[in-house]
Motif scaffolding. Structure first.
Motif, PDB file in Angstrom:
ATOM      1  N   LEU A   1      -2.199 -34.252 -40.448  1.00  0.00           N
ATOM      2  CA  LEU A   1      -2.137 -33.988 -39.010  1.00  0.00           C
ATOM      3  C   LEU A   1      -2.532 -35.227 -38.213  1.00  0.00           C
ATOM      4  O   LEU A   1      -1.935 -35.517 -37.168  1.00  0.00           O
ATOM      5  N   ALA A   2      -3.524 -35.961 -38.710  1.00  0.00           N
ATOM      6  CA  ALA A   2      -3.948 -37.174 -38.009  1.00  0.00           C
ATOM      7  C   ALA A   2      -2.834 -38.221 -38.013  1.00  0.00           C
ATOM      8  O   ALA A   2      -2.583 -38.886 -37.006  1.00  0.00           O
ATOM      9  N   GLN A   3      -2.133 -38.361 -39.145  1.00  0.00           N
ATOM     10  CA  GLN A   3      -1.027 -39.319 -39.217  1.00  0.00           C
ATOM     11  C   GLN A   3       0.098 -38.932 -38.268  1.00  0.00           C
ATOM     12  O   GLN A   3       0.801 -39.800 -37.732  1.00  0.00           O
ATOM     13  N   ALA A   4       0.252 -37.635 -38.040  1.00  0.00           N
ATOM     14  CA  ALA A   4       1.296 -37.164 -37.123  1.00  0.00           C
ATOM     15  C   ALA A   4       0.866 -37.269 -35.667  1.00  0.00           C
ATOM     16  O   ALA A   4       1.667 -36.982 -34.770  1.00  0.00           O
ATOM     17  N   GLY A   5      -0.380 -37.670 -35.432  1.00  0.00           N
ATOM     18  CA  GLY A   5      -0.888 -37.785 -34.068  1.00  0.00           C
ATOM     19  C   GLY A   5      -1.296 -36.463 -33.453  1.00  0.00           C
ATOM     20  O   GLY A   5      -1.584 -36.401 -32.252  1.00  0.00           O
ATOM     21  N   LEU A   6      -1.369 -35.421 -34.269  1.00  0.00           N
ATOM     22  CA  LEU A   6      -1.648 -34.086 -33.734  1.00  0.00           C
ATOM     23  C   LEU A   6      -3.139 -33.814 -33.558  1.00  0.00           C
ATOM     24  O   LEU A   6      -3.516 -32.765 -33.031  1.00  0.00           O
ATOM     25  N   LEU A   7      -3.989 -34.757 -34.000  1.00  0.00           N
ATOM     26  CA  LEU A   7      -5.429 -34.603 -33.826  1.00  0.00           C
ATOM     27  C   LEU A   7      -6.008 -35.587 -32.815  1.00  0.00           C
ATOM     28  O   LEU A   7      -7.219 -35.596 -32.593  1.00  0.00           O
ATOM     29  N   ASP A   8      -5.172 -36.390 -32.198  1.00  0.00           N
ATOM     30  CA  ASP A   8      -5.671 -37.384 -31.254  1.00  0.00           C
ATOM     31  C   ASP A   8      -6.424 -36.706 -30.111  1.00  0.00           C
ATOM     32  O   ASP A   8      -5.918 -35.775 -29.469  1.00  0.00           O
ATOM     33  N   GLY A   9      -7.652 -37.162 -29.887  1.00  0.00           N
ATOM     34  CA  GLY A   9      -8.463 -36.621 -28.806  1.00  0.00           C
ATOM     35  C   GLY A   9      -9.093 -35.282 -29.105  1.00  0.00           C
ATOM     36  O   GLY A   9      -9.723 -34.688 -28.218  1.00  0.00           O
ATOM     37  N   LEU A  10      -8.943 -34.789 -30.351  1.00  0.00           N
ATOM     38  CA  LEU A  10      -9.462 -33.475 -30.706  1.00  0.00           C
ATOM     39  C   LEU A  10     -10.591 -33.583 -31.724  1.00  0.00           C
ATOM     40  O   LEU A  10     -10.721 -34.573 -32.443  1.00  0.00           O
ATOM     41  N   ARG A  11     -11.413 -32.544 -31.767  1.00  0.00           N
ATOM     42  CA  ARG A  11     -12.409 -32.398 -32.813  1.00  0.00           C
ATOM     43  C   ARG A  11     -11.719 -31.867 -34.058  1.00  0.00           C
ATOM     44  O   ARG A  11     -10.831 -31.027 -33.981  1.00  0.00           O
ATOM     45  N   ALA A  12     -12.144 -32.351 -35.222  1.00  0.00           N
ATOM     46  CA  ALA A  12     -11.519 -31.921 -36.475  1.00  0.00           C
ATOM     47  C   ALA A  12     -12.500 -32.127 -37.612  1.00  0.00           C
ATOM     48  O   ALA A  12     -13.498 -32.844 -37.480  1.00  0.00           O
ATOM     49  N   THR A  13     -12.195 -31.509 -38.744  1.00  0.00           N
ATOM     50  CA  THR A  13     -13.026 -31.697 -39.925  1.00  0.00           C
ATOM     51  C   THR A  13     -12.145 -31.806 -41.161  1.00  0.00           C
ATOM     52  O   THR A  13     -10.931 -31.532 -41.118  1.00  0.00           O
TER      53      THR A  13
END
Length: 313
Positions: free
Chosen positions: A103-115
Motif C-alpha cells: 500500500l505504501a508503494q502504491a501511495g495509498l498510505l501517504d499522510g496516514l497512520r499505519a502499522t
C-alpha cells in the motif's frame, strides 16, 4: 453480498493468505476471493506453493481489497496500479502484515497512520517517510484505509472489519468459530519483548474469565486480587504484562463490549443495558460509548439493531 478480494504479493506466508478465507468465510454476508499478478502456483515462505487461480481482474467490483504479503520487497507495477484503481473506485483498502509495504508503494498510505509487523516497522518508516508508522498497534484505521501488524493481528483486523460491517454479534460469532478472542486489547508492545514468566507458574486468565461472568457487579482491584490470590500490586503488574492494559482499563473495555452486544441483540432500556454491563447508569453508558466509538447508545442501536430502537418495557 460483500466481496472481499485478497491480492497475494510474493513472498508470502501461506498462513497470511488463509486468514481472510478463514475469518470472512464464517460470516454469510461475504464472498471471499484470492488473486495475484501471475495466477497459478505461487511460492510461499517456508512452505509449499499455493495455487492462486485468479488474476488481478478479480479486483473488479471488489468491496474490500486486502494486500497480503511482499515481505517488504518491491511489488509488481501492475499490482500497484490495480490497487490505485480499486481505491479510486471506492473499494475499502486494507493490508495484512507486510502488505502495508505494498500500500505504501502504491501511495495509498501517504499522510496516514499505519502499522505492520513490529520487526519491519522501522524499515517501513525509513523507506516511506510520508507514512506515520505506529509500531505498537495491532491494527490501524486512518482515512478509510486499514493496516494490521503480523500474524494473529491480521485476524484481529478481519474481525474488526466484520464488526464495522455487521456489528459485534457477527464478529463474536466469527471469532468463536476461529477459536480466538473477539477483541484482543493491548498492542504489539506486548510481543516485542518476552514478558516475565508468570509467578508460581500461574496466569490471571481464570480471573479474567471470572470477571467476565460478573461484569454487572462493582468489581474493584481488591476483588480481582482476592480471586487471583495475589496482592493488588502483583495483580496490576502481571495483568498489564498479560493483556497490555491495567485491570480497570481491561474491565472498562469488556463492559463497553458487553453494552454494545446488548444494544445489538436486545431491546432493553438504556439503564438496564448500563446495569447489566456494569457501567452503572444510562449517563455513564452514553459517556463511555461516545468516548470509545463516537456514537451515543441510541445511535449505535439504530445502526446495528434497527428492530431494537423501540425498547421493551
Amino acid at each position: 453480498m460483500h466481496r472481499v478480494t485478497a491480492v497475494v504479493v510474493p513472498p508470502v506466508l501461506s498462513f497470511d493468505v488463509s486468514i481472510p478465507l478463514m475469518v470472512f468465510h464464517n460470516v454469510e454476508h461475504y464472498d471471499v476471493r484470492v488473486c495475484t499478478a501471475r495466477p497459478g502456483p505461487t511460492p510461499t515462505v517456508g512452505g509449499p506453493d499455493i495455487v492462486v487461480p485468479d488474476g488481478l481482474d478479480a479486483l473488479d467490483g471488489a468491496d474490500t481489497v486486502l494486500a497480503v504479503g511482499s515481505g517488504g520487497e518491491p511489488a509488481p507495477a501492475e499490482v500497484l496500479d490495480a490497487l490505485r484503481k480499486a481505491a479510486a473506485k471506492g473499494a475499502r483498502i486494507a493490508s495484512l502484515c507486510t502488505g502495508a509495504f505494498v500500500l505504501a508503494q502504491a501511495g495509498l498510505l501517504d499522510g496516514l497512520r499505519a502499522t505492520t509487523h513490529w520487526g519491519l516497522a522501522a524499515d517501513l518508516a525509513t523507506r516511506f517517510p510520508a507514512v506515520d508508522v505506529q509500531p505498537d498497534l495491532l491494527f490501524v484505521e486512518d482515512g478509510g484505509v486499514f493496516t494490521s501488524a503480523g500474524a494473529a493481528a491480521a485476524i484481529d483486523l478481519c474481525l474488526h472489519l466484520i464488526r464495522v460491517d455487521h456489528g459485534a454479534s457477527a464478529a463474536n460469532a466469527a471469532a468463536r468459530l476461529a477459536v480466538v478472542p473477539p477483541v484482543r486489547p493491548g498492542g504489539q508492545s506486548q510481543f516485542i519483548e518476552t514478558p516475565l514468566p508468570p509467578e508460581r507458574g500461574t496466569s490471571f486468565a481464570p480471573t479474567r474469565a471470572w470477571a467476565l461472568e460478573h461484569l454487572d457487579h462493582p468489581l474493584t482491584l481488591t476483588d480481582l486480587a482476592r480471586h487471583a490470590g495475589a496482592s493488588v500490586r502483583t495483580l496490576t503488574r502481571r495483568f498489564h504484562a498479560e493483556t497490555g492494559l491495567s485491570p480497570l482499563q481491561w474491565l472498562l473495555h469488556r463492559r463497553v463490549d458487553r453494552a454494545r452486544e446488548l444494544l445489538e441483540t436486545t431491546r432493553l432500556p438504556m439503564d438496564q443495558v448500563a446495569r447489566k454491563s456494569g457501567l452503572g447508569s444510562a449517563d455513564s453508558l452514553r459517556k463511555h460509548l461516545v468516548a470509545r466509538i463516537g456514537l451515543t447508545p441510541t445511535a449505535y442501536r439504530a445502526s446495528f439493531n434497527p428492530s431494537g430502537t423501540r425498547a421493551d418495557v
